[in-house]
Design a protein around this motif. Sequence first.
Motif, PDB file in Angstrom:
ATOM      1  N   ASP A  52       5.656   7.376  -5.216  1.00 42.61           N
ATOM      2  CA  ASP A  52       6.253   6.925  -3.954  1.00 42.61           C
ATOM      3  C   ASP A  52       6.097   5.424  -3.741  1.00 42.61           C
ATOM      4  O   ASP A  52       6.856   4.815  -2.989  1.00 42.61           O
ATOM      5  CB  ASP A  52       5.610   7.659  -2.767  1.00 42.61           C
ATOM      6  N   GLY A  53       5.103   4.832  -4.396  1.00 43.64           N
ATOM      7  CA  GLY A  53       4.886   3.388  -4.248  1.00 43.64           C
ATOM      8  C   GLY A  53       4.216   2.829  -5.493  1.00 43.64           C
ATOM      9  O   GLY A  53       3.305   3.453  -6.043  1.00 43.64           O
ATOM     10  N   VAL A  54       4.678   1.667  -5.943  1.00 43.88           N
ATOM     11  CA  VAL A  54       4.103   1.038  -7.150  1.00 43.88           C
ATOM     12  C   VAL A  54       3.593  -0.354  -6.786  1.00 43.88           C
ATOM     13  O   VAL A  54       4.318  -1.157  -6.191  1.00 43.88           O
ATOM     14  CB  VAL A  54       5.157   0.926  -8.284  1.00 43.88           C
ATOM     15  N   PHE A  55       2.349  -0.608  -7.168  1.00 39.09           N
ATOM     16  CA  PHE A  55       1.723  -1.903  -6.919  1.00 39.09           C
ATOM     17  C   PHE A  55       1.511  -2.622  -8.255  1.00 39.09           C
ATOM     18  O   PHE A  55       1.097  -1.992  -9.232  1.00 39.09           O
ATOM     19  CB  PHE A  55       0.367  -1.673  -6.221  1.00 39.09           C
TER      20      PHE A  55
ATOM     21  N   VAL B  52      17.163   2.507  -3.003  1.00 37.54           N
ATOM     22  CA  VAL B  52      15.721   2.769  -2.838  1.00 37.54           C
ATOM     23  C   VAL B  52      15.111   1.591  -2.078  1.00 37.54           C
ATOM     24  O   VAL B  52      15.414   0.424  -2.381  1.00 37.54           O
ATOM     25  CB  VAL B  52      15.025   2.921  -4.219  1.00 37.54           C
ATOM     26  N   ASN B  53      14.273   1.891  -1.095  1.00 40.90           N
ATOM     27  CA  ASN B  53      13.645   0.833  -0.302  1.00 40.90           C
ATOM     28  C   ASN B  53      12.774  -0.054  -1.209  1.00 40.90           C
ATOM     29  O   ASN B  53      11.800   0.423  -1.796  1.00 40.90           O
ATOM     30  CB  ASN B  53      12.779   1.477   0.789  1.00 40.90           C
ATOM     31  N   PRO B  54      13.104  -1.361  -1.325  1.00 39.32           N
ATOM     32  CA  PRO B  54      12.330  -2.228  -2.223  1.00 39.32           C
ATOM     33  C   PRO B  54      10.880  -2.408  -1.790  1.00 39.32           C
ATOM     34  O   PRO B  54      10.046  -2.863  -2.580  1.00 39.32           O
ATOM     35  CB  PRO B  54      13.090  -3.557  -2.207  1.00 39.32           C
ATOM     36  N   ALA B  55      10.573  -2.051  -0.536  1.00 40.71           N
ATOM     37  CA  ALA B  55       9.180  -2.153  -0.079  1.00 40.71           C
ATOM     38  C   ALA B  55       8.276  -1.171  -0.815  1.00 40.71           C
ATOM     39  O   ALA B  55       7.047  -1.252  -0.723  1.00 40.71           O
ATOM     40  CB  ALA B  55       9.106  -1.904   1.418  1.00 40.71           C
ATOM     41  N   ARG B  56       8.869  -0.260  -1.570  1.00 35.96           N
ATOM     42  CA  ARG B  56       8.058   0.690  -2.357  1.00 35.96           C
ATOM     43  C   ARG B  56       7.449   0.025  -3.587  1.00 35.96           C
ATOM     44  O   ARG B  56       6.666   0.640  -4.308  1.00 35.96           O
ATOM     45  CB  ARG B  56       8.913   1.889  -2.792  1.00 35.96           C
ATOM     46  N   LEU B  57       7.845  -1.216  -3.826  1.00 33.90           N
ATOM     47  CA  LEU B  57       7.283  -1.978  -4.948  1.00 33.90           C
ATOM     48  C   LEU B  57       6.636  -3.228  -4.373  1.00 33.90           C
ATOM     49  O   LEU B  57       7.260  -3.949  -3.594  1.00 33.90           O
ATOM     50  CB  LEU B  57       8.418  -2.358  -5.924  1.00 33.90           C
ATOM     51  N   ARG B  58       5.398  -3.468  -4.740  1.00 32.63           N
ATOM     52  CA  ARG B  58       4.688  -4.615  -4.162  1.00 32.63           C
ATOM     53  C   ARG B  58       3.920  -5.373  -5.240  1.00 32.63           C
ATOM     54  O   ARG B  58       3.279  -4.756  -6.098  1.00 32.63           O
ATOM     55  CB  ARG B  58       3.720  -4.104  -3.080  1.00 32.63           C
TER      56      ARG B  58
ATOM     57  N   MET C  79       0.746   7.218  -5.591  1.00 37.17           N
ATOM     58  CA  MET C  79       0.821   5.760  -5.722  1.00 37.17           C
ATOM     59  C   MET C  79       0.178   5.286  -7.008  1.00 37.17           C
ATOM     60  O   MET C  79      -0.832   5.827  -7.456  1.00 37.17           O
ATOM     61  CB  MET C  79       0.153   5.092  -4.517  1.00 37.17           C
ATOM     62  N   LEU C  80       0.793   4.258  -7.577  1.00 32.06           N
ATOM     63  CA  LEU C  80       0.330   3.722  -8.860  1.00 32.06           C
ATOM     64  C   LEU C  80       0.101   2.218  -8.720  1.00 32.06           C
ATOM     65  O   LEU C  80       0.904   1.518  -8.104  1.00 32.06           O
ATOM     66  CB  LEU C  80       1.423   3.984  -9.915  1.00 32.06           C
ATOM     67  N   GLY C  81      -0.988   1.746  -9.293  1.00 30.77           N
ATOM     68  CA  GLY C  81      -1.240   0.302  -9.348  1.00 30.77           C
ATOM     69  C   GLY C  81      -1.348  -0.116 -10.803  1.00 30.77           C
ATOM     70  O   GLY C  81      -2.084   0.513 -11.572  1.00 30.77           O
ATOM     71  N   ILE C  82      -0.603  -1.139 -11.187  1.00 27.26           N
ATOM     72  CA  ILE C  82      -0.723  -1.664 -12.562  1.00 27.26           C
ATOM     73  C   ILE C  82      -1.313  -3.061 -12.416  1.00 27.26           C
ATOM     74  O   ILE C  82      -0.675  -3.953 -11.832  1.00 27.26           O
ATOM     75  CB  ILE C  82       0.653  -1.701 -13.277  1.00 27.26           C
ATOM     76  N   VAL C  83      -2.533  -3.228 -12.900  1.00 31.74           N
ATOM     77  CA  VAL C  83      -3.267  -4.459 -12.582  1.00 31.74           C
ATOM     78  C   VAL C  83      -3.750  -5.163 -13.846  1.00 31.74           C
ATOM     79  O   VAL C  83      -4.060  -4.531 -14.851  1.00 31.74           O
ATOM     80  CB  VAL C  83      -4.491  -4.145 -11.668  1.00 31.74           C
TER      81      VAL C  83
ATOM     82  N   MET D  16      -4.641  -2.570  -0.626  1.00 33.75           N
ATOM     83  CA  MET D  16      -4.400  -1.161  -0.975  1.00 33.75           C
ATOM     84  C   MET D  16      -4.250  -0.299   0.287  1.00 33.75           C
ATOM     85  O   MET D  16      -3.374   0.550   0.377  1.00 33.75           O
ATOM     86  CB  MET D  16      -5.560  -0.610  -1.830  1.00 33.75           C
ATOM     87  N   ASN D  17      -5.124  -0.558   1.278  1.00 33.11           N
ATOM     88  CA  ASN D  17      -5.042   0.225   2.527  1.00 33.11           C
ATOM     89  C   ASN D  17      -3.725  -0.025   3.256  1.00 33.11           C
ATOM     90  O   ASN D  17      -3.074   0.905   3.733  1.00 33.11           O
ATOM     91  CB  ASN D  17      -6.221  -0.132   3.445  1.00 33.11           C
ATOM     92  N   GLU D  18      -3.348  -1.294   3.289  1.00 35.26           N
ATOM     93  CA  GLU D  18      -2.108  -1.659   3.995  1.00 35.26           C
ATOM     94  C   GLU D  18      -0.887  -1.059   3.281  1.00 35.26           C
ATOM     95  O   GLU D  18       0.012  -0.502   3.906  1.00 35.26           O
ATOM     96  CB  GLU D  18      -2.024  -3.186   4.004  1.00 35.26           C
ATOM     97  N   PHE D  19      -0.887  -1.156   1.940  1.00 40.35           N
ATOM     98  CA  PHE D  19       0.255  -0.632   1.166  1.00 40.35           C
ATOM     99  C   PHE D  19       0.327   0.898   1.296  1.00 40.35           C
ATOM    100  O   PHE D  19       1.409   1.471   1.475  1.00 40.35           O
ATOM    101  CB  PHE D  19       0.113  -1.063  -0.301  1.00 40.35           C
TER     102      PHE D  19
END
Length: 258
Positions: A61-64, A99-105, A9-13, A121-124
């Motif tokens: 697998d998931g991008v925040f 691709v499931n759009p829920a993978r991007l938040r 998982m990646l977070g761009i903040v 972060m925990n929920e995602f």
Amino acid sequence: MATEFKPIMLGIVCNWCCYGGADLAGVSRFQYPPYIRLIRVMCSGRVDMSFIIRAFQNGTDGVFVGGCHLGDCHYVTQGNHDAINMVEMTKKILANIGVNPARLRLEWVSAGEGIRFASIMNEFAEQITKLGPLGKSEGIENSLLQLKLEAVNRLIPYLRVVQNERLQVRKSTEEEYKEYYASEECNRLFRELIADKITLSEIIQLLREKAFSPGDLASNLNLNLSEISRHLISSANHGLIRYDAGQKRYAIAQSNYR
Ligand code: FES
């Protein structure tokens, strides 16, 4: 014994708010999964669609994406409005390629909201863990997924122009953005300006590997033959691809081979 799936998982903040929230979560010892890697940018408006597509191409697998609350961006251009437009458009594109759009938040977190950051972060992470590895829950084989992501990647310069010229909207609240991106007007623009281009880009991407008959192209891309034929005829007319009548196959035109 089956090992538990640990997602990548990646977070761009943004530097000024969400990263501050992440920092506060750290010093306050609010726990969140250590496998979420954070990248700091100056503003969420700096996050380009290409960053997200490339992250998925590299197996994330998931991008925040995290920024300041609407109205609190530290720049006069209010980059978080650009971020919400970009993320909503990218979600539509992900859904289009399967691709499931829920993978991007996308979320807004202020520098004082350490506990909120940790809880998002925990929920995602839990949501992405439930979804499983990228492509698996979607039922797309990795080679097809990579082809589709690369097709989108090559289209990004065009997508930027379309978004800036036709799809960029400025709303006051997040709900208003969501309402617009779910509207029939937006869906129509998406179909007219983007969906066909993605399919064409996928066809070109496949033809970069070798020549294909229309039937093989249709089965490789999980599309119906009439849709493929429509694209092939129009692309051949525009000189993007050529038809080899002897082999009964389409190939990429040499001038388009990059
Ligand atoms: Fe945080 Fe722009 S500075 S979103």
